[in-house]
Design an enzyme around this catalytic site. Structure first.
Site, short mmCIF file in Angstrom:
data_model
loop_
_atom_site.label_atom_id
_atom_site.label_comp_id
_atom_site.label_asym_id
_atom_site.label_seq_id
_atom_site.Cartn_x
_atom_site.Cartn_y
_atom_site.Cartn_z
N HIS A 130 0.98 -1.62 0.11
CA HIS A 130 -0.16 0.45 0.35
C HIS A 130 1.20 1.21 0.04
O HIS A 130 2.06 1.06 0.59
CB HIS A 130 -0.90 -0.11 1.23
CG HIS A 130 -0.58 0.00 2.37
ND1 HIS A 130 0.33 1.28 3.04
CD2 HIS A 130 -0.26 -1.05 3.20
CE1 HIS A 130 0.55 0.38 4.11
NE2 HIS A 130 0.27 -0.79 4.83
N HIS B 206 3.61 1.48 2.51
CA HIS B 206 5.55 1.30 2.91
C HIS B 206 5.60 1.79 1.27
O HIS B 206 6.90 1.50 0.89
CB HIS B 206 5.00 -0.73 1.41
CG HIS B 206 4.09 -1.72 2.48
ND1 HIS B 206 2.97 -2.02 2.00
CD2 HIS B 206 4.15 -1.59 3.59
CE1 HIS B 206 2.61 -2.81 3.25
NE2 HIS B 206 3.01 -2.43 4.31
N CYS C 49 0.91 -10.56 21.04
CA CYS C 49 -0.29 -10.00 18.87
C CYS C 49 0.29 -10.42 18.43
O CYS C 49 1.74 -10.17 17.48
CB CYS C 49 -0.25 -8.74 19.52
SG CYS C 49 -0.60 -7.59 17.84
N CYS D 96 1.36 -8.18 15.27
CA CYS D 96 2.65 -6.95 15.38
C CYS D 96 3.66 -8.22 15.62
O CYS D 96 4.99 -7.58 15.52
CB CYS D 96 2.52 -6.55 16.93
SG CYS D 96 1.94 -4.73 17.01
N CYS E 129 -4.10 -4.51 21.69
CA CYS E 129 -2.55 -4.12 21.70
C CYS E 129 -2.68 -2.96 20.72
O CYS E 129 -3.54 -2.24 20.00
CB CYS E 129 -2.55 -5.28 20.53
SG CYS E 129 -0.86 -3.86 19.31
N HIS F 25 -2.41 -1.98 17.00
CA HIS F 25 -3.71 -2.77 16.08
C HIS F 25 -5.19 -2.67 16.76
O HIS F 25 -5.83 -3.05 15.99
CB HIS F 25 -2.97 -4.69 15.62
CG HIS F 25 -1.71 -4.83 14.82
ND1 HIS F 25 -0.35 -4.16 15.06
CD2 HIS F 25 -1.48 -3.88 13.98
CE1 HIS F 25 0.27 -4.35 14.63
NE2 HIS F 25 -0.28 -4.61 13.78
N LYS G 6 -3.48 4.93 10.88
CA LYS G 6 -2.79 4.24 10.31
C LYS G 6 -2.97 3.40 8.82
O LYS G 6 -4.17 3.02 8.95
CB LYS G 6 -1.03 3.59 10.89
CG LYS G 6 -0.24 2.24 10.05
CD LYS G 6 0.38 2.36 11.10
CE LYS G 6 1.75 1.23 10.85
NZ LYS G 6 1.94 0.04 10.74
N LYS H 144 -3.38 -2.88 6.64
CA LYS H 144 -5.09 -3.68 5.72
C LYS H 144 -5.85 -4.13 6.60
O LYS H 144 -7.30 -3.84 6.31
CB LYS H 144 -4.23 -5.22 6.01
CG LYS H 144 -5.04 -6.39 5.16
CD LYS H 144 -4.33 -7.55 5.54
CE LYS H 144 -4.92 -8.39 4.31
NZ LYS H 144 -4.43 -9.75 3.80
N1 MSP Z 1 8.62 -7.56 8.63
C1 MSP Z 1 8.46 -5.99 9.75
C2 MSP Z 1 9.77 -5.34 9.86
C3 MSP Z 1 10.76 -5.92 9.80
S1 MSP Z 1 12.62 -5.11 9.69
C4 MSP Z 1 13.44 -6.17 9.62
C5 MSP Z 1 7.02 -5.39 9.93
N2 MSP Z 1 6.91 -5.42 7.94
S2 MSP Z 1 5.11 -4.27 7.50
O1 MSP Z 1 5.47 -4.54 6.65
O2 MSP Z 1 4.29 -3.67 8.94
O3 MSP Z 1 5.67 -2.36 8.16
C6 MSP Z 1 7.24 -2.68 7.13
C7 MSP Z 1 7.24 -0.45 7.15
O4 MSP Z 1 6.44 -0.08 6.16
C8 MSP Z 1 7.72 -0.02 8.91
O5 MSP Z 1 8.68 0.49 8.74
C9 MSP Z 1 6.18 0.33 8.93
O6 MSP Z 1 6.66 1.66 9.06
C10 MSP Z 1 6.04 1.16 7.49
N3 MSP Z 1 4.72 0.80 7.45
C11 MSP Z 1 3.55 -0.25 7.36
N4 MSP Z 1 2.52 1.26 6.55
C12 MSP Z 1 2.47 2.57 6.94
C13 MSP Z 1 2.07 3.39 6.95
N5 MSP Z 1 1.47 3.89 6.78
N6 MSP Z 1 2.71 4.52 6.68
C14 MSP Z 1 4.18 4.44 6.76
N7 MSP Z 1 4.45 3.63 7.26
C15 MSP Z 1 3.97 3.04 6.65
O7 MSP Z 1 7.00 -3.79 10.29
#
Ligand code: MSP
Length: 500
Positions: A17, A20, A125, A128, A142, A145, A293, A296
């Protein structure tokens, strides 16, 4: 100089999304800037594929975990292609190279006496992939979430994180800039000073993970394997020269929700394995949708490919980089993207390009004149380049773009005050237009990390040979580089104005 930059590896329970995309585009722009600055760059991204969260997502979709991971990882690869992400390596934690690195790294920690067996009981959780303290819960849920936690009890191996409090504090003292921005550094220090407990790092309740080499009934806990991806990709345990080229001078870009893992656990794990901790941790905020935030579970996801189809890839990249200072939360809205698009891209940049190329056509026979060395714009451009260099050195893309757009704005202002379209052809008109072309050449170089396609298009229309990516900043961004005598093309509007 070398520049090693990483994104977090993304969980494959979720499709990509815009949150990411925000973190990956930021890393991409940093990587591109450093390539432009002549650094040797290694840019790593990838996917985090183990743990309960993934196993459950696979099950819910009637797939085996590996099959599910393959499918979702492909979505990330596809999205990053659409967004023109120039990564050098895409790591997946289910690859054999990662298993080997994890097993070697953690065997080392074990051999060094920092891992021992114990019983773990705690509230967990799944979203997380982390245990929570009773005191952290909000209404029993949590805090991140807002979902129920589960009581888990298992025989686990523990990492003796508690042995590292003093060493971590010392490390932070010796490396005052290791975590930026400083508010996030303080947050990490607060966690350490609050007291560190040993952490459970293995599971017997699942097989979906990397097997513990000294006790195959256990697999490593997903976070413990995931962090190691950063060293897997540069040859940890297999290619010492390559490893020494990139480590520890890494720049980990991470979201603010994963500070504890990266700024506390990871440096301690490195210390325990006899490896230097990572030198730079850059913490980004979240991209919020109506104050929440994007996630999903929140059901408020915006898909990057849809936005690219709507606005174009560079408009999306520009918006992500321009509107959220690194470290702060940003707000995503269609109105916000449209406003930025119209103001900065259609009006400022698009208009300048169209105007200059049209008037070069009508007053100079379509052949670009050289710039005026004494132009007022030369002074503006020099100041802008200095600011842009400083902004990237501080990892602040929004400031780099703000400064670059000042040069665009000033060039438009110069044209408005001299009105070359009304004047007779001659040296005065040539001087103004040559300087405007030169300003555009410099803009194309400076904007390349954010908008590679648009920069290349401007470059080509100005008649410049090659690609802006072959330029070297700051040298090639000095005033006077546009040679003159090149055929300038008008072309279609770069960013047609949008009404909705
Ligand atoms: N898999 C772990 C990271 C492991 S690193 C060794 C994880 N994955 S995640 O897919 O949930 O999130 C990855 C990154 O995307 C995190 O830094 C998280 O902050 C970022 N984001 C997820 N949603 C976000 C937003 N809505 N806005 C900005 N960044 C966000 O955590």
């Amino acid at each position: 100089m070398t520049f090693y930059v990483t994104t977090p590896i993304y969980y494959v329970n979720d499709v990509p999304h815009i949150g990411h995309a925000y973190s990956t585009v930021t890393a991409d722009a940093l990587a591109r800037w450093h390539r432009l600055a002549g650094d040797e760059v290694f840019f790593l991204t990838g996917t985090d594929e183990h743990g309960d969260k993934i196993a459950r997502a696979a099950q819910a979709n009637g797939a085996q975990p590996q099959e599910w991971a393959d499918r979702t990882a492909a979505r990330f690869v596809e999205t990053w292609k659409t967004l023109e992400i120039s990564y050098d390596d895409f790591i997946r934690t289910t690859e054999p190279r990662h298993y080997r690195a994890v097993q070697q790294f953690l065997q080392k920690v074990h051999d060094n006496g920092y891992i021992e067996l114990g019983i773990y009981r705690g509230l967990y959780c799944v979203s997380c992939e982390d245990y929570k303290k009773e005191s952290e819960l909000v209404d029993g849920l949590c805090p991140i979430h807002l979902r129920p936690v589960e009581m888990l009890e298992e025989e686990n191996y523990f990492f003796k994180l508690s042995a590292f409090g003093d060493r971590l504090l010392e490390w932070y003292e010796e490396h005052p800039d290791a975590v930026r921005p400083s508010t996030k550094r303080n947050e990490a220090l607060g966690i350490i000073k609050g007291g560190l407990e040993d952490i459970s790092i293995t599971r017997t309740s699942t097989r979906w993970g990397v097997e513990v080499p000294w006790d195959p009934a256990h697999v490593f806990y997903v976070w413990y394997d995931a962090l190691i991806n950063y060293v897997t990709a540069i040859g940890y345990g297999e290619d010492p020269d390559r490893f020494a080229t990139w480590w520890p001078a890494v720049h980990h870009l991470i979201g603010k929700d994963i500070i504890r893992f990266h700024c506390v656990w990871w440096p301690a794990m490195c210390m325990a394995a006899g490896v230097d901790p990572p030198a730079h941790l850059l913490v980004t905020g979240w991209l919020l949708v109506s104050g929440e935030k994007m996630s999903k579970s929140g059901g408020n996801q915006v898909t990057p490919a849809d936005l690219v189809a709507e606005y174009g890839v560079d408009a999306l990249r520009y918006h992500l980089l321009r509107d959220t200072p690194l470290g702060s939360d940003g707000d995503f809205s269609y109105e916000g993207v449209t406003a930025r698009y119209n103001a900065d891209l259609a009006n400022n940049l698009g208009n300048l390009m169209a105007r200059v190329c049209t008037v070069v056509g009508s007053k100079c026979g379509g052949v670009g004149p050289p710039p005026d060395p004494a132009s007022r714009l030369a002074t503006v451009a020099t100041a802008v380049v200095t600011e842009v260099v400083a902004a990237w050195a501080q990892s602040q893309p929004h400031l780099a773009l703000e400064a670059t757009w000042r040069l665009i704005h000033e060039t438009n202002a110069e044209l408005e005050s001299t009105e070359p379209w009304k004047a007779d052809p001659g040296p005065a008109v040539d001087a103004v237009l040559g300087s405007a072309l030169e300003a555009l050449r410099i803009v194309a170089l400076l904007a390349w990390p954010a908008m590679p396609g648009t920069s290349a298009e401007i470059w080509g229309r100005l008649g410049l040979p090659g690609e802006p990516s072959a330029g070297r900043v700051p040298g090639d961004a000095s005033w006077g580089g546009y040679p003159g005598g090149l055929t300038v093309q008008r072309g279609a509007p770069l960013f047609p104005r949008r009404t909705g």
